[in-house]
Design an enzyme around this catalytic site. Structure first.
Site, PDB file in Angstrom:
ATOM      1  N   HIS A 143     -31.281  67.436 -21.909  1.00 52.93           N
ATOM      2  CA  HIS A 143     -32.242  68.480 -21.551  1.00 52.93           C
ATOM      3  C   HIS A 143     -32.090  68.844 -20.088  1.00 52.93           C
ATOM      4  CE1 HIS A 143     -34.248  64.707 -20.514  1.00 52.93           C
ATOM      5  NE2 HIS A 143     -34.965  65.391 -19.632  1.00 52.93           N
TER       6      HIS A 143
ATOM      7  N   ARG B 262     -26.551  62.314 -15.909  1.00 55.58           N
ATOM      8  CA  ARG B 262     -26.475  63.762 -15.678  1.00 55.58           C
ATOM      9  C   ARG B 262     -25.254  64.332 -16.381  1.00 55.58           C
ATOM     10  NH1 ARG B 262     -28.853  60.968 -11.954  1.00 55.58           N
ATOM     11  NH2 ARG B 262     -30.772  61.762 -11.069  1.00 55.58           N
TER      12      ARG B 262
END
Length: 191
Positions: free
Chosen positions: A47, A66
């Protein structure tokens, strides 16, 4: 791809030139939340937050990874090993209004999240806590008082940690809006 999705991709390409995260964004559900709305993003769900302000709470974890759109370290192999890539619709979280609070019915086992509306005038509200709590003021200001009598003065954008102790409670005294994240056990009474 609708026009909002296309605009998002173009905006990201300008903000993050040559970042492969822009391509990944094309595979994600684009969701715009209105004030007061919430969504559950489970472990392994990729997300990103693109704009606006929101309150994010997560259980204890040591594996925040990440995928792009950042200057921070990216570990593609580890990311692929932990990411849940099954397509599914967004999981919106229901909210239940209880007096001055809005309780978010999150499926997480480790915590509960409540928005507290202290209103425009001085208001006092005491919440029982089975463990530590974090209070974040998003509008107005408040005093946060622990059951041990420790007082912290907070204003918009500030947060305080309330330590856990037996029979602990947190009292908010002020005006505006706060979010209170509390440790709790599934099945504990909603207060």
């Amino acid at each position: 791809m609708d026009s909002a999705e296309a605009k998002t991709i173009l905006d990201l390409a300008v903000r993050y030139p040559a970042d492969s995260g822009v391509l990944v964004a094309m595979l994600l559900n684009r969701i715009s939340l209105k004030p007061g709305e919430a969504i559950y993003v489970g472990p392994g769900d990729l997300h990103a937050y693109l704009c606006g302000a929101g309150v994010e709470i997560m259980g204890s974890s040591d594996n925040v990874l990440r995928a792009g759109l950042t200057s921070k370290f990216i570990d593609p192999d580890e990311l692929l090993s932990l990411t849940d890539i099954k397509p599914r619709p967004p999981r919106f979280v229901g909210a239940e209004r209880i007096s001055l609070m809005t309780h978010y019915e999150c499926p997480a086992q480790e915590f509960r999240l409540d928005a507290v509306d202290l209103g425009p005038e001085e208001t006092t509200l005491t919440l029982p806590c089975d463990g530590p709590a974090v209070v974040l003021i998003v509008d107005g200001s408040a005093e946060v008082v622990s059951s041990r009598g420790v007082i912290v003065h907070l204003h918009r954008g500030r947060a305080a940690m309330v330590e856990a102790c037996a029979g602990d409670a947190v009292t908010l005294r002020g005006h505006g809006t706060a979010f209170v994240a509390r440790a709790w056990a599934r099945g504990a009474p909603h207060t």
